[in-house]
Design a protein around this motif. Structure first.
Motif, PDB file in Angstrom:
ATOM      1  N   SER A 148      70.387  14.811 106.298  1.00 49.62           N
ATOM      2  CA  SER A 148      70.945  14.926 104.951  1.00 49.62           C
ATOM      3  C   SER A 148      71.747  13.656 104.699  1.00 49.62           C
ATOM      4  O   SER A 148      72.921  13.546 105.077  1.00 49.62           O
ATOM      5  N   SER A 186      75.718  18.035 107.720  1.00 48.84           N
ATOM      6  CA  SER A 186      74.273  17.912 107.491  1.00 48.84           C
ATOM      7  C   SER A 186      73.573  19.237 107.721  1.00 48.84           C
ATOM      8  O   SER A 186      72.683  19.631 106.963  1.00 48.84           O
ATOM      9  N   PHE A 187      73.992  19.941 108.759  1.00 46.51           N
ATOM     10  CA  PHE A 187      73.343  21.210 109.054  1.00 46.51           C
ATOM     11  C   PHE A 187      73.620  22.225 107.953  1.00 46.51           C
ATOM     12  O   PHE A 187      72.784  23.081 107.649  1.00 46.51           O
ATOM     13  N   HIS A 222      73.814  21.542 104.858  1.00 50.20           N
ATOM     14  CA  HIS A 222      72.837  21.246 103.821  1.00 50.20           C
ATOM     15  C   HIS A 222      71.484  21.836 104.190  1.00 50.20           C
ATOM     16  O   HIS A 222      70.792  22.422 103.352  1.00 50.20           O
ATOM     17  N   ASN A 223      71.125  21.683 105.475  1.00 51.49           N
ATOM     18  CA  ASN A 223      69.867  22.269 105.943  1.00 51.49           C
ATOM     19  C   ASN A 223      69.864  23.786 105.697  1.00 51.49           C
ATOM     20  O   ASN A 223      68.850  24.360 105.286  1.00 51.49           O
ATOM     21  N   VAL A 258      65.374  27.397 110.572  1.00 59.22           N
ATOM     22  CA  VAL A 258      65.945  26.330 109.739  1.00 59.22           C
ATOM     23  C   VAL A 258      65.216  25.038 110.041  1.00 59.22           C
ATOM     24  O   VAL A 258      65.105  24.625 111.196  1.00 59.22           O
ATOM     25  N   HIS A 259      64.706  24.436 108.985  1.00 60.77           N
ATOM     26  CA  HIS A 259      64.078  23.128 109.149  1.00 60.77           C
ATOM     27  C   HIS A 259      65.186  22.076 109.121  1.00 60.77           C
ATOM     28  O   HIS A 259      65.939  21.974 108.146  1.00 60.77           O
ATOM     29  N   VAL A 260      65.285  21.335 110.205  1.00 64.01           N
ATOM     30  CA  VAL A 260      66.367  20.346 110.297  1.00 64.01           C
ATOM     31  C   VAL A 260      65.872  19.010 109.772  1.00 64.01           C
ATOM     32  O   VAL A 260      64.855  18.500 110.227  1.00 64.01           O
ATOM     33  N   PHE A 261      66.596  18.474 108.815  1.00 60.43           N
ATOM     34  CA  PHE A 261      66.260  17.144 108.305  1.00 60.43           C
ATOM     35  C   PHE A 261      67.572  16.391 108.123  1.00 60.43           C
ATOM     36  O   PHE A 261      68.651  16.983 108.047  1.00 60.43           O
ATOM     37  N   GLN A 313      72.857  17.478 115.298  1.00 58.63           N
ATOM     38  CA  GLN A 313      72.375  18.355 114.229  1.00 58.63           C
ATOM     39  C   GLN A 313      71.096  19.067 114.655  1.00 58.63           C
ATOM     40  O   GLN A 313      70.884  20.239 114.332  1.00 58.63           O
ATOM     41  N   ALA A 372      67.482  26.076 103.444  1.00 63.33           N
ATOM     42  CA  ALA A 372      66.749  27.174 104.083  1.00 63.33           C
ATOM     43  C   ALA A 372      67.013  28.498 103.367  1.00 63.33           C
ATOM     44  O   ALA A 372      66.095  29.306 103.179  1.00 63.33           O
TER      45      ALA A 372
END
Lengths: 853, 231
Positions: free
Chosen positions: A358, A51-52, A54-55, A353-356, A338, A59
């Motif tokens: 994924s 997931s990170f 993808h973040n 980095v904006h963490v969302f 994450q 970014a």
């Protein structure tokens, strides 16, 4: 009798399997929950990392322009020629210029010096992204007095405040703020040479740029239109090749950063995958124990008319649901972790980095982890097919199911092996690396298994017969029937192996650096010394009581042609094996009549002196010879600051680059370069850090353009970088450790009833609860000790292999760390074992049997 | 007119032998066993410990495969059926009572009783099971787990389970082997009364002469061979 018709029957039977799976799980849900925990950490690691990633991709796209700070940058190793300036002016757009170079900074108030990177800037920069400072948006470009923006970490290190002074060369600058961050550059960038920004208009006044100074000249562009890639490719073959210029675009920077982050991600993913594999093994082991307790139930069902598929289906359903729950918990853990990753990776990320969440990656990791757990659980489930109803009457010794004769066992095992190999390949992108990692993993498991078997055998056959009974009983528990000793040693050993190998490698790399500080080895190099400064610098060093090991003349030059082919021709040749960087770089060569201790002649003969007849015989270092694709007898034309000198490769040298000496790619004989513009480097040995600081202060005051690298700085920098890298790896490896501990706890809990029976029997025969607890403690301690021995042994082997084949370093181990590692693992095993065995020794035997029945 | 029972006995055993491999050596447990059992009759198989009684019972019930010979159960040659077909045959026609009850520990008493019907796809037969559990005197213990029942109570639940699917033949292995005298007597009485009420054929392995005497026929086995076939 209400018998369903044929169309309803399959549905009814499925409903029955579901109902039966639920009913059969009663009283076992704690054990089933343990099964779920086995895979939680592995899936958590994969979810977090996937997931990170993808973040990060988002970014990088979002911040792409700020990665470079501009649309285009062009740079070179010397100030731009007229031809270059004409070319630059045709590009248009908004431009800013920068000269960056390393030099010594001196903080007079603190009396400290430090090697730093000066960035003399002109114009607005960065065009995209931001330069974060404190105070915000501080202006260091326009003031009429010399001011500087200093790297925050440097200010903290030397307790420098805004308003203090920093001397760069001959000029003092007032510090107007601290530099926190520049978009596109990560924290690691500033470790070796912290950055100090000044306005370019003050550069000449510093008198730091001298002939031979190593500086990079850059121009940044903010262009009105998209860059024409074809135009750049044309320029690369033309003016860039002629003028030895490099260029960088946003796409190129994105690709480079993406590659670096991909490598980091792939490596971390592999470590996380190890946790999942261990978890899968834990699941297989726990399911095997679980099914052993269900043998009778399955046999009864078979007696009463259940088909093989129905009995199999009940437990398959349980495992499927357990896997889904475990995957869900793992995904939840991964999502939580994450949000920690930006902090873990903060030093390596060049932007926020904006963490969302994924969801796609969460789902993929979820499904993958669930599949792995199911495959591993399938192996013990296969034995259900062989349970005959006769078992309900009595155990048939003909009923033993030998897995290795079951084709389904090999099928499932092959699928697991194929998935493992496929995963390794996708993470390493090259078949041989994927094979290497998978092979290494398999090899590690085999070696650990072998070590486990060997150690238990040795212990079993060699313990003193006069050991106290509790000790002997604890030992014999390790090989009770259906024991999982080897399995536990392998899983615990794997966790130990990962963490300890990391620790040993870190030590190995650091040790290499600290070995430079041996008694007879130099530990400081001074460079950028002008010819008229040599005497003065030498005097300062001698007056301070230090010896000079060597004073080395350095002449800068560039390649013009190789074997008659010019640099542009070589770059344009599609079949060339020459690496571009080797053609573009500015060479710093020396001249002497001997080899130094870090050099070894491997081909040809060293010419010690020449009368100046071309071609001049030169000695070339083996790696640059490979990069330039040159061999003995080849001709290289150098441009020595405007003077062409034709040379011939007369010898090849092997250089030990790891020693702190002035090593060179190209060495000329005496008699040709003495008249060329030269600057000097000087190598010395300083006894301690105080003397180093004193010497640097003396030098920077008298000769501010002279830079110094001392060994302590190098050690400090490498330690700092290694610590940051190790922290990240250790963070992910923690998932593997956690899985190992869960598998251990699971194994102890699933064998709890067996232990209770043993304990009850012993208590009935008169054993005290203290004896029972001692016996269990000894068993866990032995288990932990054997696991630590196996893990540490494998670690030592792996570190040796890495030292020998990868790092090419001498293999030295910090033996003092060995007992610490072993004691830690042993104690951890003991604590977890005893925690899960609470109550067995203290309660009355009958009460325990009633509780646990 | 020929006796249908003689032409189509419910159980027919012909030249039945069973040999195990033990430590690489063959161990003959049963040798050339021959007998028939008529429908609705009750037969006791008696013999000393290790004579092969339980092995014979297992073969007759289709729980195991003979080394040689044949077993025909309810006109089906067990040797010609695969494992799933034998399972189905057992579910439809056979009831079992084991020496140690063999209840599934994670099911309640009522759930244990209903398993044979659920295996047929009849998932709503709790009423029938409730009736049976009351017949065995454990109506108020229906929702108790086996661990909460005494040995005798467990065996009564096992009896109820054996009869829930209206079996044509009941195989019973030492039903009172693990019980005290009073409980054993109670279970035996229950067994025979349920059997009589349902008209099921009964094959009973026992070492208890009193129980054996309550059957119509006794088969004696010694050292793997049928030595006596008394009525």
């Amino acid at each position: 009798m209400n018998v369903n018709n044929n169309t309803d029957r399959p549905r009814s039977l499925f409903r029955w399997m579901v109902v039966m799976a639920w009913r059969d799980s009663r009283g076992q849900r704690r054990i089933l929950f343990l099964l779920t925990l086995c895979i939680v950490f592995g899936i958590g690691a994969l979810v977090a990392i996937g997931s990170f990633r993808h973040n990060l991709e988002v970014a990088i796209d979002l911040h792409s322009r700020s990665l470079l700070g501009a649309d285009l940058s062009i740079s070179g190793r010397r100030s731009f020629t007229e031809k270059t300036e004409n070319f630059i002016s045709t590009l248009g757009g908004e431009q800013s210029r920068e000269v960056r170079f390393r030099t010594m900074a001196y903080f007079p108030k603190q009396g400290k010096t430090r090697l730093i990177q000066t960035r003399a800037l002109e114009g607005r920069f960065p065009f995209y992204g931001e330069m974060v400072s404190d105070p915000e948006e501080v202006d260091f470009l326009t003031p009429d007095t010399p001011v500087a923006l200093v790297e925050d970490s440097l200010m903290i290190q030397y307790q420098v405040q805004t308003g203090d002074t920093v001397k760069l060369g001959g000029m003092a600058f007032e510090i107007v703020g601290s530099l926190k961050r520049i978009s596109g550059e990560n924290g690691v960038a500033g470790i070796f040479s912290p950055r100090i920004y000044i306005a370019k208009k003050w550069l000449n006044a510093t008198e730091l740029i001298k002939p031979g100074s190593i500086a990079r000249y850059k121009v940044y562009f903010k262009l009105p239109n998209e860059i024409d890639t074809a135009f750049l490719e044309e320029a690369e073959k033309g003016i860039f090749a002629e003028e030895r210029l490099n260029y960088d675009t946003v796409e190129e920077r994105k690709r480079n950063i993406g590659d670096v982050l991909d490598n980091l991600y792939d490596y971390l993913n592999l470590v996380g995958f190890v946790a999942l594999l261990l978890g899968g093994m834990g699941v297989a082991g726990a399911v095997q124990v679980y099914l052993r307790e269900k043998l009778n139930t399955i046999a009864i069902l078979r007696c009463l008319g259940s088909r093989i598929s129905q009995a199999f289906g009940i437990y398959l359903l349980q495992i499927v649901i357990v896997g889904l729950i475990g995957s869900t918990l793992g995904a939840a853990l991964g999502i939580s972790v994450q949000f920690l990753l930006p902090w873990v990776l903060s030093h390596f990320l060049p932007f926020d980095v904006h963490v969302f969440i994924s969801f796609k990656n969460v789902f993929i990791s979820f499904a993958f982890g669930w599949l792995i757990s199911l495959l591993f659980a399938f192996i013990p489930l296969l034995s259900i097919r062989k349970i005959t109803p006769l078992h309900a009457l009595r155990f048939s010794f003909e009923n033993q199911h030998l897995l290795r004769r079951d084709p389904w066992f090999w099928t499932v095992s092959s699928i697991i092996a194929a998935i493992t190999l496929g995963f390794c390949f996708t993470q390493t992108s090259q078949l041989r690396y994927g094979l290497g990692f998978a092979g290494g993993l398999a090899g590690s498991l085999l070696i650990l298994s072998g070590l486990s078997l060997g150690l238990t055998w040795v212990l079993r056959h060699n313990y003193p017969k006069k050991w106290p009974y509790a000790l002997r009983q604890g030992l014999s528990n390790l090989y009770r029937p259906h024991n999982r000793t080897v399995f536990l040693i392998v899983t615990l050993g794997m966790g130990t192996f990962l963490i300890y190998t990391l620790y040993l490698c870190q030590g190995l790399l650091l040790q290499q650096v600290t070995s430079w500080g041996a008694e007879d080895q130099p530990n400081m190099v001074l460079f950028d010394i002008q010819p008229d400064q040599v005497e003065g610098v030498t005097a300062i060093i001698n007056d301070a009581g230090h010896s000079i090991i060597e004073t080395v003349p350095i002449v800068t030059m560039r390649l013009t042609s190789i074997n008659g082919q010019t640099i542009p021709e070589l770059k344009a040749d599609p079949e060339t094996k020459i690496e571009t960087w080797a053609l573009n770089r500015e060479y710093r060569s020396t001249y002497r009549n001997h080899l130094i201790e870090t050099e070894q002649l491997i081909e040809g003969e060293l010419t010690v002196e020449t009368k100046g007849e071309e071609p001049i015989p030169v000695s070339v270092e083996e790696s640059i010879a490979k990069s330039l694709a040159v061999k003995l007898g080849d001709r290289i034309l150098f441009d020595v600051q405007g003077i062409p000198i034709e040379t011939r490769v007369e010898s090849l040298r092997k250089v030990d680059w790891q020693k702190m000496r002035t090593n060179f790619y190209v060495v000329f004989p005496n008699g040709i370069l003495e008249e060329a513009p030269t600057f000097y480097a000087l190598v010395t040995k300083v006894p301690d850090r105080v003397a180093t600081a004193d010497l640097q202060e003396l030098l920077v005051n008298k000769f501010p353009n002279v830079s110094a690298i001392d060994l302590s700085l190098v050690i400090e920098t490498i330690t700092s970088i290694l610590n940051r890298v190790a922290f990240v790896i250790r963070f992910i490896a923690t998932f593997t450790i956690a899985t190992s501990l869960v598998v251990l706890a699971g194994s102890i809990i699933t064998s709890r009833y067996q232990r209770i029976r043993e304990s009850v029997l012993l208590r009935t025969l008169g054993a005290s609860s203290g004896f029972i607890q001692s016996m269990m403690a000894i068993e866990y301690l032995l288990l932990g000790t054997l696991a630590s021995i196996a893990g540490v042994t494998l670690s030592l082997l792996a570190t040796w292999a890495l030292a020998h084949f990868v790092f090419k370093l001498s293999y030295n181990v910090e033996w003092a760390s060995l007992p610490v590692a072993m004691i830690t693992v042993s104690l951890l095993t003991l604590i977890i074992g005893l925690a899960n065995s609470r109550g067995i020794a203290r309660h009355p035997p009958l009460a325990i049997l009633r509780e646990e029945g | 007119m020929p006796d249908q029972n003689l032409i189509h006995p419910i159980l027919s055993v012909k030249f039945l032998s069973k040999v195990f491999q033990s430590g690489g050596q063959p161990l003959t447990v049963l040798k050339d066993i021959n007998f028939n059992v008529t429908r609705g009759s009750s037969v006791a198989i008696v013999g000393p410990s290790g004579s092969g009684k339980t092995t014979l019972l297992g073969l007759c019930a289709g729980l195991d495969e003979p080394t040689s010979g044949s077993v025909t159960l309810n006109d089906r040659d067990l040797g010609k059926l695969n494992e799933n077909e034998r399972a189905e045959l057992r579910n439809l026609n056979v009831g079992f009572v084991f020496q140690n009850s063999q209840l599934i520990p994670t099911l309640t008493a009522l759930e244990n009783i209903i398993v044979p019907l659920e295996l047929r796809g009849e998932l709503d037969s709790f009423t029938q099971a409730q009736r049976l559990i009351e017949n065995v005197g454990l109506g108020e213990r229906a929702n108790h787990y086996p661990i909460q029942l005494s040995g005798g109570e467990q065996q009564r639940v096992a009896l109820a389970r054996a009869f829930i699917n209206d079996p044509k033949i009941l195989f019973v292995d030492e039903p009172t082997g693990n019980l005290d005298r009073d409980n054993g007597q109670h279970v035996t009485d229950l067994l025979f009364s349920l059997n009589k009420a349902s008209g099921t054929t009964l094959i009973l392995v026992t070492h208890d002469q009193e129980i054996a005497a309550r059957t119509e026929r006794i088969l004696r086995i010694d050292d793997g061979q049928l030595v006596d076939n008394e009525c």
